[in-house]
Design an enzyme around this catalytic site. Sequence first.
Site, short mmCIF file in Angstrom:
data_model
loop_
_atom_site.label_atom_id
_atom_site.label_comp_id
_atom_site.label_asym_id
_atom_site.label_seq_id
_atom_site.Cartn_x
_atom_site.Cartn_y
_atom_site.Cartn_z
N SER A 1 0.82 -1.21 0.00
CA SER A 1 0.00 0.00 0.00
C SER A 1 0.86 1.27 0.00
CB SER A 1 -0.91 0.02 1.23
OG SER A 1 -1.59 1.25 1.28
N LYS B 1 -14.79 -3.62 3.70
CA LYS B 1 -15.60 -2.42 3.47
C LYS B 1 -17.08 -2.64 3.81
CE LYS B 1 -12.67 -0.22 0.01
NZ LYS B 1 -12.56 0.33 -1.35
N ASN C 1 -15.25 3.07 3.41
CA ASN C 1 -13.78 3.02 3.29
C ASN C 1 -13.10 3.98 4.26
OD1 ASN C 1 -14.20 5.53 2.07
ND2 ASN C 1 -12.59 5.21 0.57
N ALA D 1 -15.86 -1.39 -6.30
CA ALA D 1 -15.56 -0.08 -6.90
C ALA D 1 -16.65 0.29 -7.90
CB ALA D 1 -14.20 -0.12 -7.58
N TYR E 1 -5.14 2.22 -12.09
CA TYR E 1 -4.15 3.30 -12.22
C TYR E 1 -2.74 2.78 -12.40
CZ TYR E 1 -3.51 2.31 -7.26
OH TYR E 1 -3.29 1.66 -6.07
N GLY F 1 -7.34 5.44 -13.55
CA GLY F 1 -7.89 5.47 -12.19
C GLY F 1 -7.14 6.37 -11.22
P1 NAP Z 1 -14.32 -6.53 -7.21
O1 NAP Z 1 -15.15 -6.13 -6.06
O2 NAP Z 1 -13.67 -7.88 -7.21
O3 NAP Z 1 -15.24 -6.39 -8.52
C1 NAP Z 1 -14.76 -6.75 -9.79
C2 NAP Z 1 -15.92 -6.76 -10.77
O4 NAP Z 1 -15.40 -7.11 -12.05
C3 NAP Z 1 -17.00 -7.77 -10.45
O5 NAP Z 1 -18.25 -7.23 -10.83
C4 NAP Z 1 -16.65 -8.95 -11.35
O6 NAP Z 1 -17.76 -9.72 -11.73
C5 NAP Z 1 -16.12 -8.23 -12.56
N1 NAP Z 1 -15.20 -9.09 -13.32
C6 NAP Z 1 -14.08 -9.68 -12.87
N2 NAP Z 1 -13.51 -10.39 -13.86
C7 NAP Z 1 -14.30 -10.24 -14.94
C8 NAP Z 1 -14.26 -10.74 -16.25
N3 NAP Z 1 -13.26 -11.56 -16.66
N4 NAP Z 1 -15.26 -10.40 -17.11
C9 NAP Z 1 -16.26 -9.60 -16.70
N5 NAP Z 1 -16.35 -9.09 -15.46
C10 NAP Z 1 -15.39 -9.41 -14.59
O7 NAP Z 1 -13.13 -5.51 -7.44
P2 NAP Z 1 -13.14 -3.95 -7.13
O8 NAP Z 1 -12.63 -3.71 -5.77
O9 NAP Z 1 -14.47 -3.42 -7.53
O10 NAP Z 1 -12.01 -3.43 -8.14
C11 NAP Z 1 -12.26 -3.39 -9.54
C12 NAP Z 1 -11.13 -2.60 -10.22
O11 NAP Z 1 -11.16 -1.24 -9.76
C13 NAP Z 1 -9.72 -3.12 -9.90
O12 NAP Z 1 -8.94 -3.05 -11.06
C14 NAP Z 1 -9.21 -2.15 -8.87
O13 NAP Z 1 -7.80 -2.01 -8.93
C15 NAP Z 1 -9.86 -0.85 -9.34
N6 NAP Z 1 -10.02 0.12 -8.25
C16 NAP Z 1 -9.45 1.36 -8.42
C17 NAP Z 1 -9.56 2.30 -7.42
C18 NAP Z 1 -8.92 3.65 -7.61
O14 NAP Z 1 -8.81 4.40 -6.64
N7 NAP Z 1 -8.55 4.01 -8.82
C19 NAP Z 1 -10.27 2.01 -6.24
C20 NAP Z 1 -10.85 0.74 -6.10
C21 NAP Z 1 -10.71 -0.20 -7.12
P3 NAP Z 1 -18.31 -10.93 -10.84
O15 NAP Z 1 -19.04 -10.26 -9.70
O16 NAP Z 1 -19.20 -11.66 -11.77
O17 NAP Z 1 -17.12 -11.71 -10.40
#
Ligand code: NAP
Length: 287
Positions: free
Chosen positions: A18, A74, A95, A138, A228, A249
Amino acid sequence: MEKHSVLVGLVGTNLQFSMAPQIHMTEGDRNGLRYVYRLIDLANNGTSTASLQDLVKAAPDLGFNGLAVTHPFKEAIIPFLADLSPDAQLLGAVNTVVFSGARSTGHNTDWSGYAAAFRAQTVGWKTDRVALLGVGGAGKAVAHALLSCGVGHLSLVVRNPDKVARIVHDLGLRHGADRISIADSLEQAVSTADGLVNGTPIGMAAHPGNPVPPELLRANLWVSDLIYNPGETELLKAARLAGASTINGMGMLIYQAAQQFELFTGISPDIQRMQEHVNQLLLSKKS
Ligand code: NAP
């Protein structure tokens, strides 16, 4: 003069990479604070909900002003908090926890951070119809942000519609049921959209690839990736080559951290300075 001191802990698991302590403590120093930001990695404690509850109870007595909360807590932390902001309540995710005496209030700066970044970075972009791919933790926050920023209609592209039925219902109540729907297919959602947001992890080093066939990308579509690192995912690269406007991001990361900083310290930080610092941190990780 004695510096004002602030003590914050980040609660999650596998936190060793982190950047949050450096981001927060450096900005704290620059604001003349004695700001200490500790990692509280509950993977070391067997990741039990009981240890989370104990932590929330003990933290204010131990002098913590607040807690930042990340994966996988969370949602799990909510039953242990006295109050929730209306947006944390809507999203069912927290968060940021702020202590006032022993009383704890949960906030969600993921949604408001994305909203602030989106407003700052997309001035003049058309937002009548937007497709959001992936609605996990997210993605839910970003859906609320997009609708709050005035997107006319949001089409969710998901693998399992049952999993998102609740949030579609709740966001529909908040923003209007006709403004959010589940798409029949990625192709249909993207072909009618002004913008596309990637809320899946596809494009990170651990999940390489592009979640969108490049032939669907075009110059009159903007693309926002929540990832990001890398700064330009395969999706963003393909979108740029197709002539589309893109954002990564980083804006969400910086603004959600800045809003947390303000909740913990009462001081509005310097966004530009935080951005430059994070860029340096990412460069130093690469070298
Ligand atoms: P998460 O809770 O695991 O959610 C991921 C989502 O993507 C779920 O809806 C999942 O679907 C879907 N998914 C995963 N693999 C897939 C695939 N092969 N095809 C289609 N859909 C797929 O993860 P998260 O915490 O939301 O994070 C998601 C992304 O956002 C990550 O890349 C993370 O690094 C980024 N993020 C960025 C920030 C920032 O500050 N920029 C903050 C938070 C997160 P299912 O539910 O069907 O598995």
